[in-house]
Design an enzyme around this catalytic site. Structure first.
Site, PDB file in Angstrom:
ATOM      1  N   ASP A  37     -10.328  84.262  25.912  1.00 56.45           N
ATOM      2  CA  ASP A  37     -11.092  85.512  25.911  1.00 56.45           C
ATOM      3  C   ASP A  37     -12.453  85.358  25.235  1.00 56.45           C
ATOM      4  OD1 ASP A  37      -9.714  85.422  23.404  1.00 56.45           O
ATOM      5  OD2 ASP A  37     -10.176  87.537  23.109  1.00 56.45           O
ATOM      6  N   GLU A  59      -6.357  71.716  27.483  1.00 60.17           N
ATOM      7  CA  GLU A  59      -7.632  71.300  26.900  1.00 60.17           C
ATOM      8  C   GLU A  59      -7.697  69.817  26.585  1.00 60.17           C
ATOM      9  OE1 GLU A  59      -6.007  74.054  25.949  1.00 60.17           O
ATOM     10  OE2 GLU A  59      -7.403  75.742  26.095  1.00 60.17           O
ATOM     11  N   HIS A 122      -6.951  87.042  16.472  1.00 63.63           N
ATOM     12  CA  HIS A 122      -6.106  85.970  17.016  1.00 63.63           C
ATOM     13  C   HIS A 122      -6.923  84.674  17.060  1.00 63.63           C
ATOM     14  CE1 HIS A 122      -8.317  87.579  20.448  1.00 63.63           C
ATOM     15  NE2 HIS A 122      -8.084  86.469  21.110  1.00 63.63           N
ATOM     16  N   HIS A 123      -6.237  83.558  17.070  1.00 68.42           N
ATOM     17  CA  HIS A 123      -6.850  82.212  17.036  1.00 68.42           C
ATOM     18  C   HIS A 123      -7.575  81.931  15.708  1.00 68.42           C
ATOM     19  CE1 HIS A 123      -5.876  82.499  21.183  1.00 68.42           C
ATOM     20  NE2 HIS A 123      -7.046  82.579  21.726  1.00 68.42           N
ATOM     21  N   GLY A 420      -7.806  54.234  22.295  1.00 66.68           N
ATOM     22  CA  GLY A 420      -6.434  53.944  22.722  1.00 66.68           C
ATOM     23  C   GLY A 420      -5.457  55.091  22.657  1.00 66.68           C
ATOM     24  N   ASP A 451       4.494  54.188  32.513  1.00 64.33           N
ATOM     25  CA  ASP A 451       5.365  55.364  32.632  1.00 64.33           C
ATOM     26  C   ASP A 451       5.360  56.181  31.340  1.00 64.33           C
ATOM     27  OD1 ASP A 451       6.659  53.262  31.316  1.00 64.33           O
ATOM     28  OD2 ASP A 451       8.488  53.359  32.521  1.00 64.33           O
ATOM     29  N   ASN A 478       8.443  50.654  33.832  1.00 64.78           N
ATOM     30  CA  ASN A 478       9.126  49.571  33.102  1.00 64.78           C
ATOM     31  C   ASN A 478       9.978  50.124  31.964  1.00 64.78           C
ATOM     32  OD1 ASN A 478       7.138  50.313  31.351  1.00 64.78           O
ATOM     33  ND2 ASN A 478       6.076  48.348  31.295  1.00 64.78           N
ATOM     34  N   GLY A 480       9.700  52.474  29.675  1.00 61.84           N
ATOM     35  CA  GLY A 480       9.273  52.845  28.323  1.00 61.84           C
ATOM     36  C   GLY A 480       8.056  52.106  27.824  1.00 61.84           C
ATOM     37  N   GLU A 484       4.653  48.683  22.828  1.00 53.00           N
ATOM     38  CA  GLU A 484       5.217  48.912  21.497  1.00 53.00           C
ATOM     39  C   GLU A 484       6.390  47.983  21.228  1.00 53.00           C
ATOM     40  OE1 GLU A 484       3.142  50.429  19.919  1.00 53.00           O
ATOM     41  OE2 GLU A 484       3.157  52.610  20.081  1.00 53.00           O
TER      42      GLU A 484
HETATM   43  C1  LIG Z   1      -4.491  76.596  24.133  1.00 49.17           C
HETATM   44  C2  LIG Z   1      -5.054  77.875  24.670  1.00 49.17           C
HETATM   45  N1  LIG Z   1      -5.963  77.841  25.638  1.00 49.17           N
HETATM   46  C3  LIG Z   1      -6.466  78.978  26.146  1.00 49.17           C
HETATM   47  C4  LIG Z   1      -6.062  80.202  25.690  1.00 49.17           C
HETATM   48  C5  LIG Z   1      -6.623  81.484  26.261  1.00 49.17           C
HETATM   49  N2  LIG Z   1      -5.568  82.240  26.960  1.00 49.17           N
HETATM   50  C6  LIG Z   1      -4.838  83.190  26.343  1.00 49.17           C
HETATM   51  S1  LIG Z   1      -3.683  83.899  27.325  1.00 49.17           S
HETATM   52  C7  LIG Z   1      -4.163  82.960  28.630  1.00 49.17           C
HETATM   53  C8  LIG Z   1      -3.538  83.118  29.973  1.00 49.17           C
HETATM   54  C9  LIG Z   1      -2.051  83.116  29.989  1.00 49.17           C
HETATM   55  O1  LIG Z   1      -1.639  83.257  31.309  1.00 49.17           O
HETATM   56  P1  LIG Z   1      -0.108  83.375  31.654  1.00 49.17           P
HETATM   57  O2  LIG Z   1       0.667  82.459  30.788  1.00 49.17           O
HETATM   58  O3  LIG Z   1       0.082  83.223  33.106  1.00 49.17           O
HETATM   59  O4  LIG Z   1       0.258  84.831  31.151  1.00 49.17           O
HETATM   60  P2  LIG Z   1       0.324  86.209  31.947  1.00 49.17           P
HETATM   61  O5  LIG Z   1      -0.129  85.989  33.340  1.00 49.17           O
HETATM   62  O6  LIG Z   1       1.752  86.606  31.850  1.00 49.17           O
HETATM   63  O7  LIG Z   1      -0.556  87.144  31.171  1.00 49.17           O
HETATM   64  C10 LIG Z   1      -5.201  82.099  28.274  1.00 49.17           C
HETATM   65  C11 LIG Z   1      -5.850  81.148  29.203  1.00 49.17           C
HETATM   66  C12 LIG Z   1      -5.124  80.193  24.652  1.00 49.17           C
HETATM   67  N3  LIG Z   1      -4.676  81.302  24.101  1.00 49.17           N
HETATM   68  N4  LIG Z   1      -4.622  79.031  24.181  1.00 49.17           N
HETATM   69  C1  LIG Z   2      -1.618  59.838  21.847  1.00 46.54           C
HETATM   70  C2  LIG Z   2      -0.937  58.547  21.502  1.00 46.54           C
HETATM   71  N1  LIG Z   2       0.316  58.570  21.033  1.00 46.54           N
HETATM   72  C3  LIG Z   2       0.960  57.426  20.721  1.00 46.54           C
HETATM   73  C4  LIG Z   2       0.349  56.214  20.889  1.00 46.54           C
HETATM   74  C5  LIG Z   2       1.067  54.909  20.555  1.00 46.54           C
HETATM   75  N2  LIG Z   2       1.289  54.114  21.780  1.00 46.54           N
HETATM   76  C6  LIG Z   2       0.413  53.175  22.176  1.00 46.54           C
HETATM   77  S1  LIG Z   2       0.881  52.416  23.581  1.00 46.54           S
HETATM   78  C7  LIG Z   2       2.272  53.330  23.682  1.00 46.54           C
HETATM   79  C8  LIG Z   2       3.275  53.100  24.767  1.00 46.54           C
HETATM   80  C9  LIG Z   2       2.701  53.092  26.150  1.00 46.54           C
HETATM   81  O1  LIG Z   2       3.759  52.900  27.036  1.00 46.54           O
HETATM   82  P1  LIG Z   2       3.490  52.729  28.586  1.00 46.54           P
HETATM   83  O2  LIG Z   2       2.421  53.669  28.986  1.00 46.54           O
HETATM   84  O3  LIG Z   2       4.775  52.834  29.316  1.00 46.54           O
HETATM   85  O4  LIG Z   2       2.854  51.308  28.688  1.00 46.54           O
HETATM   86  P2  LIG Z   2       3.533  49.896  29.001  1.00 46.54           P
HETATM   87  O5  LIG Z   2       5.002  50.074  29.126  1.00 46.54           O
HETATM   88  O6  LIG Z   2       2.882  49.479  30.268  1.00 46.54           O
HETATM   89  O7  LIG Z   2       3.148  48.998  27.859  1.00 46.54           O
HETATM   90  C10 LIG Z   2       2.367  54.214  22.615  1.00 46.54           C
HETATM   91  C11 LIG Z   2       3.491  55.150  22.409  1.00 46.54           C
HETATM   92  C12 LIG Z   2      -0.972  56.236  21.346  1.00 46.54           C
HETATM   93  N3  LIG Z   2      -1.659  55.123  21.510  1.00 46.54           N
HETATM   94  N4  LIG Z   2      -1.569  57.407  21.661  1.00 46.54           N
HETATM   95 MG   LIG Z   3       5.991  51.525  30.250  1.00 51.08          MG
END
Ligand SMILES: Cc1ncc(C[n+]2csc(CCOP(=O)(O)OP(=O)(O)O)c2C)c(N)n1
Ligand SMILES: Cc1ncc(C[n+]2csc(CCOP(=O)(O)OP(=O)(O)O)c2C)c(N)n1
Ligand SMILES: [Mg+2]
Ligand SMILES: [Mg+2]
Lengths: 576, 576
Positions: A37, A59, A122-123, A420, A451, A478, A480, A484
């Site tokens: 909003d 986001e 809010h927020h 990363g 994956d 693969n 997981g 790691e």
């Molecule tokens: C992380 C985040 N991003 C954006 C918003 C802004 N926002 C508040 S309510 C809403 C829409 C929610 O839509 P929906 O879940 O479909 O609810 P309804 O249609 O039942 O009102 C948004 C985009 C937020 N509150 N939080």
């Molecule tokens: C947001 C975030 N959370 C956790 C990690 C830690 N992390 C680095 S690589 C990885 C695993 C990736 O697994 P996958 O995508 O399946 O790759 P692969 O099996 O090919 O190595 C994790 C958990 C990270 N780098 N970023």
């Molecule tokens: Mg994997």
């Protein structure tokens, strides 16, 4: 409302219109983000400024996508809402900061009146502090522009955009609801923002150029090593010109992959210390002068700090300083130096040795089994790549495997080796593919994602389909977190993930009839067939390939790097 | 390694064991989070301490889930990795801070040795600053414990956990890889952490109690108004005892919903200013003494600041201060005051008027059409609820609709009205359902989520199924952001979303045969049938209901609140 100041404006425009028209002027065509909003009224001005609203699924994905968009198109923008939206995006923006990607983050926030009255909105954290989130973002932004005074807003916007571009890092623009439709001077829009880099001080620059040339002319087997910041700070053209003239052998780091034409006879391969192929490390480490351009010598970019080069043989050119051996030249930026070195180098004084041959080593890495091994896979997809492809890889096996794929001409490599953050690649793929589309180019965007990583941000597939993007996703199935496992816990539960029905993802997330295709590939033969299939190569929509690879298989360089990481993590000093 | 200090320990345990055993002692049974190389070794100690590792799909969902877990079980823990992981979670933690939810955020970070050496590691900003992310989290944590000196670590952990519980807000624990297996004194574990609240100063407390009683005894039609902090700071038992003795009429705010037994004859309904039902606002606003307990008078909790009550008729009890009319008593916490008021109140001096009747107004809101209207739906699901249900609602129509549902006994209401981050509810549902399971209770967890919100965090359904949780999801399919449409842009594109095949979500995210059911409900009759179905009511796995509701329909209270929000956002002052 129409006070004296507004009346004095030559071409009054609203703040929102000004901002979005500026984005258009610098080349942005699509704006990522999620409504809230506190930004809704501003969003009305997006189409009016000739921009497309992406309408992201969340986001964080939006920030990742903006990152990918900027890598492909030069710069990008993201709109979020106060608190909840901006904090959801902050990890993506931090990644852009870390990796030098110019993203303009616009945050719609409560009106200055509500703020002044300390309303419990809010927020908020419920404590009347409206600046706390901006304060967090300050750490990961090279400029913070709080638009609260109409007479200053146009200048603030122009300054933020300039900083974003020139320093190639995110900026944060704070837009209160009551400022969105304030009138400011639109006449400024007739003049583009000055995005030119500041020139180096001439004397200092000449001095550095002389020093560089002295070493270059004296060296017996100099090499050029191109890294991430060469791409991010846009000196690849300067590098091309330097090589065209000097014919020096060029190597790239993992983060620099794609910066130089890999079909060129001067290209020598990927250098990452002990993670390199033997001929490559021999050449780079045996060189008596490494001209390193835009280096980021991070652990994963150097196979665990395993360079065997000496600073005594190194010249480091950066966006904001240069270092020759141990002499530092702060404030001298690489572009000017590169241009002058190219201009002034005496090719007759250069000692140029040929580069190692780079090929996709497919047959060398083929075994008798039908198993799709990491060793065979990456050279094999190297052969599948086409001129102009955008190739995205993710933290995990793919980020290391891609070292073994040779790119055709004009391939854009997109990877996030320093920050990363897993899941990033799915968002970045959407953003990059959209940028390519906005450029009017019909290039393929190809993602290799684990994956594990895919699960974090899977819904971005929905956005790809919404905008009819041309994307092929290879999901490495693969079971997981293989990367790691190689660091710690080969058999640990926490490195396992739930098996999804991956190939149904496009259908669930809204695939339109004929716009998506899916494949499950378990053997070398199946993959061969797929990669040669005409329709697969030419398909314009979304393709999803579930690719079975062994749980305990990893690219050579990953195994090395993981071992060194594990050692670093567990190194213990005596009790203090 | 075994230096003098280690040898002097009575019962040496590793830091990780100490930490996780402490978590177990305070009632945590499952730990949310995502692995990363900086926390892997620590994770080995999770099962050793009798805890379950959840293995979340991403960090934001993990934080939302930890929030939900804490709401249902009292406190929770989340483990992330440095930079990328913690920043992905930060919006979820900020929500917990805003809404007074105790979440222990443990961040695995690089070893102190790597930090001291300023190593250019992955997950850093590349600038050698290892504290930047902790600095961000400081704004949204009531304690930050950096575990870097073994001799201090046990005390730091105990202090952080105590702060988290007593102040009912997140804390941040920073665990470098080289500290994980350092030995510290395990003998401390024989004694539980003191989680008791500090007592009020007796004289000040007595003074406040006297003042409260004076007004209470003199009032003609006093009412009690229960809000969020009564739940978060755990005084609902004290409130029950007060009402048992005094029989005063009790109202709840939207954020306080569920805090008081709605089947009690003393319960009078939801008060939210002009958003309330007429009998409710008449009673509360006509009262000459509102005893308000744990209030958070935020915009969405008060239908846009629409209370028509006077501070002259109000007593506000809070966790850290009390206010009687305009007299403030900092440092006097509500628990002690409530207990003594209950003890000392003279029921013969009280003037008690009966509460309004609260019923699910189903037939009153039924129209002739088959359309499932917001007005009819919420009272109708009120009838479907059972004793002990956990009911989760999301920012959007559901957060306002739920005001019209009367809860049976022991229903736990879970909503995030102040922070209002969409997508939160899906994570929170998983966390709450897991908490219920960890408590050994067979309760239903029922989520009402908008189609827009669901898209942000949909993959949490995977975690629900991984842990075989008993969850029913009502997805309100109304083609986008209805709540936003009512604020601005009723027909705007940015309020539309892509249609997903929602009911296939469980199958894609790994539903096991017989563990998941799906339904598409478009009419009143279909819904009636479903809500009465025995199997639907008793199913132990995951149920997914796609519920069609009109795009332009919203609960009464939402329409009001949205209008006021839009006005606040657009209010303009004269140019400055
Ligand atoms: C992380 C985040 N991003 C954006 C918003 C802004 N926002 C508040 S309510 C809403 C829409 C929610 O839509 P929906 O879940 O479909 O609810 P309804 O249609 O039942 O009102 C948004 C985009 C937020 N509150 N939080
Ligand atoms: C947001 C975030 N959370 C956790 C990690 C830690 N992390 C680095 S690589 C990885 C695993 C990736 O697994 P996958 O995508 O399946 O790759 P692969 O099996 O090919 O190595 C994790 C958990 C990270 N780098 N970023
Ligand atoms: Mg994997
Ligand atoms: Mg909706």
């Amino acid at each position: 409302m129409s006070d004296i100041r507004t009346q004095n404006l030559q071409k009054p425009v609203t703040v929102a219109e000004y901002l979005f028209r500026r984005l258009n002027q610098i080349g942005i065509r699509s704006v990522h983000g999620v409504p809230g909003d506190f930004n809704l009224v501003a969003l009305d001005y997006v189409p009016k400024a000739g921009l497309k609203w992406v309408g992201s699924v969340n986001e964080l994905n939006a920030a990742y996508a903006a990152d990918g968009y900027a890598r492909a198109k030069g710069i990008s923008a993201l709109v979020t809402t106060f608190g909840v939206g901006e904090l959801s995006a902050i990890n993506g923006i931090a990644g852009a900061f870390s990796e030098h990607v110019p993203v303009i983050h616009i945050v719609g926030c409560p009106s200055t009146i509500s703020q002044r009255n300390g309303m419990l909105l809010h927020h908020t954290l419920g404590n009347g502090d409206f600046h706390v989130f901006a304060n967090m973002s300050e750490h990961i932004s090279c400029d913070v522009a709080k638009l609260v005074k109409p007479s200053e807003i146009a200048a603030q916007i122009d300054h933020a955009i300039r900083e974003c571009w020139v320093r190639s890092r995110p900026v944060y623009i704070w837009l209160p609801t009551d400022m969105v439709e304030k009138k400011i001077e639109g006449a400024r829009l007739d003049q583009d923002i000055d995005l030119s880099e500041p020139e180096n001080d001439k004397d200092r620059e000449d001095y550095v150029v002389d020093v560089v040339l002295k070493y270059l002319h004296a060296a017996k087997n100099p090499v050029v090593l191109v890294d991430a910041c060469a791409i991010r700070h846009r000196v690849t053209e300067e590098i091309n010109k330097l090589i065209e003239k000097t014919k020096l052998p060029v190597f790239v780091t993992p983060m620099g992959k794609g910066a130089f034409d890999e079909t060129s006879e001067h290209y020598g391969g990927v250098y990452a210390g002990t993670g390199s192929l033997p001929e490559v490390s021999k050449r780079v480490e045996g060189s008596d002068l490494v001209l390193s351009i835009g280096a980021i010598k991070s652990d994963f970019n150097t196979a665990g700090f395993s360079y065997h080069t000496s600073q005594l043989n190194t010249i480091d050119l950066h966006s904001d300083h240069c270092t020759v051996r141990y002499s530092e030249y702060p404030g001298v930026a690489m572009r000017g130096v590169l241009r002058k070195v190219t201009e002034r180098v005496d090719v007759y004084k250069l000692s140029v040795t040929p580069s190692p041959q780079v090929e996709n080593a497919v047959s060398e890495n083929k075994d008798d089994s039908q198993t799709i091994t990491q060793a065979w896979f990456w050279p094999r997809v190297g052969e599948y790549f086409q001129e102009g492809d955008v190739v995205v890889t993710e933290t995990g096996t793919s980020n290391f495997g891609i070292w073994e794929s040779k790119f055709p001409k004009n391939v854009l490599g997109v990877t996030q080796v320093l920050w990363g953050s897993i899941g990033w690649s799915v968002g970045a793929t959407q953003g990059a593919a959209l940028a390519v589309k906005d450029l009017g180019q019909d290039r393929r965007t190809i993602l290799f994602v684990g994956d594990g990583s895919f699960q974090l941000t899977c819904q971005e597939v929905s956005t790809m389909m919404k905008h009819n993007l041309r994307v092929t996703i290879f999901l490495i199935y693969n079971e997981g977190f293989t990367i790691e496992r190689y660091i710690h816990g080969m058999e640990a539960d926490y490195n396992d993930i739930i098996r999804w029905n991956y190939t149904d993802i496009p259908a669930v997330f809204g695939a339109k009839e004929g716009h998506a295709q899916k494949f499950v590939i378990k053997t070398k033969d199946e993959l061969e067939k797929l990669l040669k299939d005409k329709d697969f190569n030419e398909f314009k929509g979304l393709q999803f390939v579930e690719l079975w690879m062994p749980k305990d298989d990893a690219p050579r360089a990953l195994k090395l790097t993981a071992e060194i990481s594990a050692k670093n993590n567990s190194r213990i000093e005596d009790e203090q």
